[in-house]
Design an enzyme around this catalytic site. Structure first.
Site, mmCIF file in Angstrom:
data_model
loop_
_atom_site.group_PDB
_atom_site.id
_atom_site.type_symbol
_atom_site.label_atom_id
_atom_site.label_comp_id
_atom_site.label_asym_id
_atom_site.label_seq_id
_atom_site.Cartn_x
_atom_site.Cartn_y
_atom_site.Cartn_z
ATOM 1 N N GLU A 281 38.407 50.292 50.433
ATOM 2 C CA GLU A 281 38.191 49.144 50.157
ATOM 3 C C GLU A 281 36.759 48.935 49.966
ATOM 4 O O GLU A 281 35.903 48.825 50.808
ATOM 5 C CB GLU A 281 38.856 47.979 50.844
ATOM 6 C CG GLU A 281 38.737 46.654 50.352
ATOM 7 C CD GLU A 281 39.450 46.575 49.152
ATOM 8 O OE1 GLU A 281 40.588 47.424 48.991
ATOM 9 O OE2 GLU A 281 39.286 45.642 48.412
ATOM 10 N N GLU A 312 32.582 45.018 41.365
ATOM 11 C CA GLU A 312 32.520 46.455 41.896
ATOM 12 C C GLU A 312 32.752 47.741 41.046
ATOM 13 O O GLU A 312 31.999 48.831 41.185
ATOM 14 C CB GLU A 312 33.258 46.510 43.157
ATOM 15 C CG GLU A 312 32.686 45.628 44.288
ATOM 16 C CD GLU A 312 33.776 44.833 45.002
ATOM 17 O OE1 GLU A 312 34.903 45.330 45.019
ATOM 18 O OE2 GLU A 312 33.345 43.856 45.762
ATOM 19 N N ASP A 470 40.423 41.536 49.847
ATOM 20 C CA ASP A 470 40.950 42.559 51.014
ATOM 21 C C ASP A 470 42.494 42.556 51.197
ATOM 22 O O ASP A 470 43.288 43.319 51.462
ATOM 23 C CB ASP A 470 40.282 42.369 52.404
ATOM 24 C CG ASP A 470 38.768 42.100 52.116
ATOM 25 O OD1 ASP A 470 38.341 42.975 51.393
ATOM 26 O OD2 ASP A 470 38.250 41.370 52.859
HETATM 27 P P1 8BR Z 1 36.958 39.799 45.984
HETATM 28 O O1 8BR Z 1 36.801 39.106 47.359
HETATM 29 O O2 8BR Z 1 37.011 41.307 46.174
HETATM 30 O O3 8BR Z 1 35.853 39.419 45.071
HETATM 31 O O4 8BR Z 1 38.587 39.548 45.328
HETATM 32 C C1 8BR Z 1 38.603 38.081 45.337
HETATM 33 C C2 8BR Z 1 39.910 38.209 44.683
HETATM 34 O O5 8BR Z 1 40.644 37.025 44.987
HETATM 35 C C3 8BR Z 1 39.767 37.836 42.975
HETATM 36 O O6 8BR Z 1 40.099 39.167 42.562
HETATM 37 C C4 8BR Z 1 41.241 37.152 42.714
HETATM 38 O O7 8BR Z 1 42.307 38.083 42.458
HETATM 39 C C5 8BR Z 1 41.798 36.495 44.137
HETATM 40 N N1 8BR Z 1 41.684 35.032 44.003
HETATM 41 C C6 8BR Z 1 40.698 34.179 43.827
HETATM 42 BR BR1 8BR Z 1 38.589 34.544 43.982
HETATM 43 N N2 8BR Z 1 40.865 32.824 43.847
HETATM 44 C C7 8BR Z 1 42.109 32.871 44.158
HETATM 45 C C8 8BR Z 1 43.072 31.896 44.062
HETATM 46 N N3 8BR Z 1 42.549 30.588 43.869
HETATM 47 N N4 8BR Z 1 44.424 32.123 44.044
HETATM 48 C C9 8BR Z 1 44.769 33.457 44.149
HETATM 49 N N5 8BR Z 1 43.851 34.411 44.121
HETATM 50 C C10 8BR Z 1 42.438 34.094 43.989
#
Ligand code: 8BR
Length: 511
Positions: A281, A312, A470
């Protein structure tokens, strides 16, 4: 693309994988866990912080784009940069005084388990897997208290020369400190007015200040390494935290030492479990040399699966000599999804991976090498399962279990995600990567790879966004392993069920 169809597919995938999880023997998770101190920034907090600094000095610092937090002004600069774009960022700090400055000048709302390995371990333990073995080199007593209180969650410990598996609360190292990270969350719509810089935050996101105490070393204890065979059968390993490797250490050690140790641990885990699949990851790695080394020396040719977000993907492409594609991914715009897909394919090829899973707000894409033993429907279900877990995490800030996750099936699939995927349709069908029908299923067939994509569930007012990435990656990887295991046992539904034409739904990769 049909909204209702994807809702049904989410439901079907959830129950299918829920059943398949019991086929797994165990998952190993290493290395990074920490304690997160969370602060949700209000407009008042931001005003208060802005008042503490000279606005010209702040603007200058913003332009310098600090890659490390050496003093409080750097925090504000990175915060403004992150908020302006609504883009998540993680910046390291090696300065312990930053922690005290933040406690005095801002404070936090609450603390919880942090770090990719810590979050993933707790998630898998609560999904009721038979065995989740966590390994955290700096497991302090305080840190151990943040692990889920479940019997399936174990950590190796050496007792009378032998490796035994115990709950982290009985396996911590005495007399070591804890790593505490700061997480600044902010909300969409917040108005920021700072000198000449005026903007409205475009989306919910956060800035992470990652503390790197001097004693923090990404390594496996020699005795544990020597006794890895005592971990018992494992189906998969999820590895993270490599971003903590430093170029140089005060005692003369260099990144090569820690990269070498990491590679040895991977090779030993693989030698002991020939069927083991490994997932890394990724998270943001500021240092380009370290980023490139991790990709080329730890991941390339050794790891099967990579999980990452858009930023990333761009950062990885950038150090692999794909600057143009990297720029196209970052720039987003109408063709952003195409660049993202092409970028994921480049990573798959350049790093000799079996699987690259990219998660975005509203959709996920998973690019697969030809010859993968699981069919595309299985891969698609793994992504959909992850989407439901992500919705749970966004709704409650944590995933308490399968029952709670089942309830998040009611969170709707993202309309924006469906729209983004419509843009992708013209490209895929136009390039003959799939037919219109295949696209509706979420399947793409490239020359040297295949891909699945799904629109994902998005919670309109998330409780928190930390750890969702994650959760998505670990949920999808584990779901995939579970389906593979179930198929091996001859109990898989994927090979029997039909949706549309049999050849389409059950198509196994051709080389
Ligand atoms: P990272 O932490 O690796 O950036 O991943 C964050 C992921 O969380 C995003 O790619 C998105 O798919 C998911 N996400 C986010 Br930000 N906000 C969200 C929400 N309100 N509901 C569902 N998934 C979310």
């Amino acid at each position: 693309m049909e909204f209702e169809e994807w809702e049904l597919r989410h439901k079907e995938a959830f129950f299918e994988i829920k059943e398949a999880l019991s086929y797994l023997e165990g998952i190993f998770v290493a290395y990074n866990s920490n304690i997160d101190a969370i602060k949700h920034l209000t407009p008042e907090d931001l005003c208060h912080l802005l008042e503490l600094f000279d606005q010209d000095a702040l603007q200058e610092r913003v332009e310098l784009y600090p890659r490390e937090i050496k003093e409080p002004l750097d925090i504000l600069a990175r915060l403004l940069l992150s908020m302006r774009e609504g883009k998540a960022a993680e910046v390291p700090t090696y300065t312990p005084e930053i922690h005290s400055w933040l406690k005095e000048n801002l404070g936090f709302d609450y603390a919880r388990m942090g770090g990719q390995a810590g979050i993933i371990t707790n998630l898998l333990a609560r999904l009721e897997l038979k065995k989740v073995v966590a390994y955290v080199p700096w497991l302090s007593e305080e840190q151990a208290g943040y692990f889920a209180n479940t019997k399936n969650l174990l950590h190796p410990k050496i007792e009378r020369g032998k490796l035994v598996l115990k709950h982290p609360k009985e396996a911590f190292k005495p007399n070591i400190g804890s790593k505490v990270n700061w997480i600044f969350e902010y909300s969409k719509g917040m108005l920021v007015d700072c000198g000449t810089d005026k903007f409205t935050v475009p989306r919910d996101n956060r800035l992470i200040l990652s503390s790197r105490p001097k004693w923090l070393r990404l390594e496996m204890d020699q005795q544990i390494y020597a006794a890895l065979d005592s971990l018992g059968p494992l189906d998969g390993a999820i590895l993270s935290g490599y971003q903590m490797i430093k170029e140089e250490y005060e005692d003369g050690a260099t990144y090569s030492d820690y990269v070498g140790n990491s590679v040895k641990a991977i090779e030993k885990l693989k030698a002991l479990n020939p069927g083991l699949r490994l997932h890394v990851e990724l998270t943001s790695i500021q240092n380009r040399l370290i980023r490139k080394t991790i990709l080329k020396e730890i991941i390339a040719g050794r790891i099967h699966s990579l999980g990452l977000d858009t930023v990333e993907v761009a950062n990885a492409l950038n150090v692999l000599g794909e600057e143009e594609l990297s720029y196209a991914v970052i720039k987003k715009g109408e063709n952003g999804i195409i660049a993202l897909y092409q970028g994921a394919v480049r990573l798959l090829q350049a790093l000799a991976l079996e699987r690259v899973h990219v998660h975005c707000l509203g959709f996920y894409i998973c690019v697969l090498a030809k010859g993968h033993p699981l069919n595309l429907k299985g891969h698609r279900n793994a992504l959909l399962f992850a989407s439901t877990l992500a919705a749970t995490k966004a709704l409650h800030g944590k995933v308490e279990g399968l029952l709670e996750s089942e309830a998040s099936l009611k969170v709707p699939v993202s309309e924006k995600g469906l729209e983004d995927l419509e843009n992708f349709k013209l490209y895929c069908v136009g390039r003959k990567l799939c037919t219109l029908d295949e696209f509706e299923y979420g399947y793409v067939y490239g020359r040297d790879h295949n891909a699945v994509f799904v629109p994902s569930k998005v919670v309109s007012e998330p409780k928190a966004t930390v750890g969702i990435g994650d959760t998505i990656s670990a949920g999808a990887f584990t779901g995939m392993l579970a389906l593979m295991k179930q198929n091996l046992a001859g109990k898989g539904k994927n090979s029997k069920r039909k949706e549309g034409s049999q050849t389409l739904e059950t198509r196994v990769f051709s080389a």
